[in-house]
Design a protein around this motif. Structure first.
Motif, short mmCIF file in Angstrom:
data_model
loop_
_atom_site.label_atom_id
_atom_site.label_comp_id
_atom_site.label_asym_id
_atom_site.label_seq_id
_atom_site.Cartn_x
_atom_site.Cartn_y
_atom_site.Cartn_z
N VAL A 56 0.97 -1.31 -0.12
CA VAL A 56 -0.05 -0.12 -0.01
C VAL A 56 0.82 1.13 -0.02
N LEU A 57 2.02 1.42 0.67
CA LEU A 57 2.71 2.60 0.81
C LEU A 57 3.76 2.68 -0.28
N LEU A 58 4.03 1.38 -0.76
CA LEU A 58 5.34 1.54 -1.75
C LEU A 58 5.13 0.93 -3.06
N TYR A 116 4.93 5.51 21.38
CA TYR A 116 4.12 6.57 21.18
C TYR A 116 4.47 7.40 19.96
N PRO A 117 4.05 6.70 18.87
CA PRO A 117 4.42 7.21 17.57
C PRO A 117 3.65 8.57 17.18
N PRO A 118 4.05 9.71 17.05
CA PRO A 118 3.48 11.10 16.94
C PRO A 118 2.40 10.88 16.03
N ALA A 119 2.45 10.18 14.86
CA ALA A 119 1.46 9.90 13.76
C ALA A 119 1.03 8.53 14.33
N PHE A 120 -0.02 8.43 14.78
CA PHE A 120 -0.57 7.24 15.33
C PHE A 120 -1.52 6.15 14.46
N LEU A 121 -1.89 7.24 13.17
CA LEU A 121 -2.85 6.17 12.35
C LEU A 121 -2.40 7.09 10.96
N ILE A 122 -2.23 6.03 10.12
CA ILE A 122 -2.21 6.60 8.51
C ILE A 122 -3.38 5.73 7.70
N MET A 139 -6.42 1.24 6.88
CA MET A 139 -5.98 1.70 7.98
C MET A 139 -4.61 1.12 8.53
N ILE A 140 -3.55 1.63 8.71
CA ILE A 140 -2.15 1.59 8.91
C ILE A 140 -1.90 2.24 9.99
N ALA A 141 -2.11 1.48 11.42
CA ALA A 141 -1.85 2.38 12.46
C ALA A 141 -0.69 1.92 13.21
N PRO A 142 0.50 2.91 13.22
CA PRO A 142 1.78 2.95 14.05
C PRO A 142 1.54 2.25 15.50
N TRP A 143 0.48 2.89 16.00
CA TRP A 143 0.18 2.57 17.64
C TRP A 143 -0.02 0.94 17.66
N LEU A 144 -0.89 0.35 16.71
CA LEU A 144 -1.16 -1.29 16.83
C LEU A 144 0.05 -1.92 16.23
N LEU A 145 0.68 -1.42 15.10
CA LEU A 145 2.00 -2.27 14.64
C LEU A 145 3.04 -2.19 15.57
N HIS A 146 3.53 -1.11 16.25
CA HIS A 146 4.64 -0.96 16.98
C HIS A 146 4.34 -1.79 18.40
N ARG A 147 2.88 -2.23 18.58
CA ARG A 147 2.67 -3.17 19.87
C ARG A 147 2.08 -4.31 19.33
#
Length: 455
Positions: free
Chosen positions: A70-72, A330-336, A358-366
């Motif tokens: 999706v991102l690349l 604590y990703p500053p941008a918690f959701l893409i 939805m790509i959520a760094p908050w979820l992905l990082h945890r």
């Protein structure tokens, strides 16, 4: 990713997870208050979660290969959602963060030279000057509790002002901070109609945002006019980001930015630069106050270091790991969030036009299948040979639209944390937990008071 820990690591507080069977309207009610609290346990365990968003399907992606796609690999098929555009356009206009297609390509090519490692190195003296002043001011305030979140906001705003314009923000800083607070408290939140109506259909809140944008762009244009009035000696090298942006030309067409475009680019760089860095530094200081042993390791690394160049910053390996781990938790941008322009297939799932990704760094990082002790603060995980997949750790996004200012933000964050912890021991005054909530960025639910002691 496995990591061994000699002692029991701290686990900072988080909001309670939503029930997996939370109703659609129940989820909408939570979104306005704290997007982070809308996700249930499944979102931290499964690779892909499919749901519905009104007439379209929605997908939460926690699989690096799917995120890479999706991102690349097929990024041109995915654009910002209507709600995302509504939240950001009033403050960022058509700047780099929101531009699409040829406009984005032109802006990215034109701005790239302003954010090379060499350009960042030339801006370090601005950072160190502000840090010197901040440390002097903090040294005079060690006798009483202090709000370090506010200090970080003022400090990073001052750095943004000097690196952008070569002048301090004493006069304009309060106005700029008032703009940010005004927008974040009401206009920067997603309301029901913001999420369901096309961007071309104005919502009642859009009218308020339009009035805000008029005042905001007039303020940024005034800053630009003040900087231009200061001038630049003919033939002198660029002295700040404004010089670099004002003189930037597309390498293919030779075109530069119009005055209107420059307002949006300056707004994007000031807001994206100072607010996200202030947030990242606040969370890093909070974590180090919770974990005195790790704090002492940072202080030990910075001892007897000058810390006034990129080379000095690059040597702070452990401090960099603390910043990396802070932005994981604590990703500053918690959701893409992205909307599909056309049909696609993502990891075997059929995506239709208009579906929400939805790509959520908050979820992905945890995520519990990708990280050992995912909720624990363990900076040394970023110093091990086994590093996370490039698309499992996204503090600055990924792909062609990765944050152009990431090298600048990383240098500023590492330098600031090293200097501050090298100068002061940081403790929390209160025992109340600080709960993160997602509104534009990952913010604390309140600003805790700290006590600082000179080393």
């Amino acid at each position: 990713m496995n990591i061994a820990s000699v002692r029991r690591p701290i686990i900072p507080p988080t909001p309670p997870r939503a029930p997996d069977n939370l109703s659609f309207f129940g989820r909408l009610a939570v979104i306005r208050q704290n997007m982070i609290a809308t996700w249930g346990q499944r979102a931290y365990e499964e690779e892909i979660i499919q749901g519905r968003f009104f007439l379209h399907k929605s997908f939460i992606l926690n699989q690096p290969d799917a995120i890479r796609h999706v991102l690349l690999s097929n990024y041109e098929n995915y654009t910002r959602t209507p709600a995302g555009i509504r939240m950001l356009r009033p403050v960022l206009g058509e700047g780099l963060l929101l531009a699409e297609g040829h406009a984005w390509t032109f802006q990215r090519r034109t701005l790239a030279p302003a954010f090379t490692p060499r350009a960042t190195a030339n801006l370090v003296p601005h950072m160190t000057a502000v840090l010197d002043e901040t440390i002097v001011k903090l040294d005079a305030r060690t006798s009483a509790p202090i709000d370090l979140r506010e200090v970080m906001q003022r400090m990073t705003l001052e750095i943004a002002g000097r690196t952008m314009f070569s002048f301090g923000m004493d006069r304009h800083g309060p106005t700029l901070r008032n703009f940010i607070m005004e927008y974040g408290e009401r206009l920067g939140r997603a309301y029901f109609l913001d999420m369901v109506l096309p961007v071309s259909w104005p919502t009642p809140m859009d009218r308020a945002r339009a009035r805000f944008r008029t005042r905001w762009t007039e303020f940024v244009a005034m800053l630009i006019a003040e900087r231009r009035a200061a001038g630049k000696k003919d033939g002198a090298p660029p002295r700040d980001l404004f010089d670099l942006m004002d003189e930037a030309r597309d390498p293919e067409t030779g075109k530069g930015f119009s005055d209107e475009q420059l307002v949006d680019e300056v707004a994007t760089m000031i807001l994206a630069g100072h607010e996200t860095t202030a947030t990242a530094l606040f969370w890093a200081l909070y974590l180090l106050a919770l974990d005195p042993e790790t704090q002492e390791e940072v202080a030990s690394e910075t001892r007897d270091q000058h810390l006034d160049s990129i080379a000095d910053i690059d040597r702070q390996k452990f401090t960099r790991a603390v910043i990396d781990e802070s932005m994981r938790l604590y990703p500053p941008a918690f959701l893409i969030a992205r909307a599909a322009r056309d049909k696609d297939n993502v990891a075997g799932a059929a995506v239709s036009k208009g579906d929400i990704i939805m790509i959520a760094p908050w979820l992905l990082h945890r995520h519990e299948k990708m990280w050992d002790q995912p909720n624990a603060f363990i900076p040394k995980r970023f110093m091990s040979k086994e590093q996370p997949d490039r698309f499992a750790y996204l503090p600055f996004g990924a792909g062609p639209r990765v944050c152009i200012g990431a090298p600048f933000a990383q240098a500023e964050s590492v330098l600031a944390l090293a200097r501050l912890i090298g100068a002061f021991r940081v403790e929390l005054v209160e025992a109340d937990p600080v709960i993160p909530y997602g509104v534009v960025t990952t913010q604390p639910d309140h600003s805790p008071m700290f006590r600082i002691t000179p080393r």
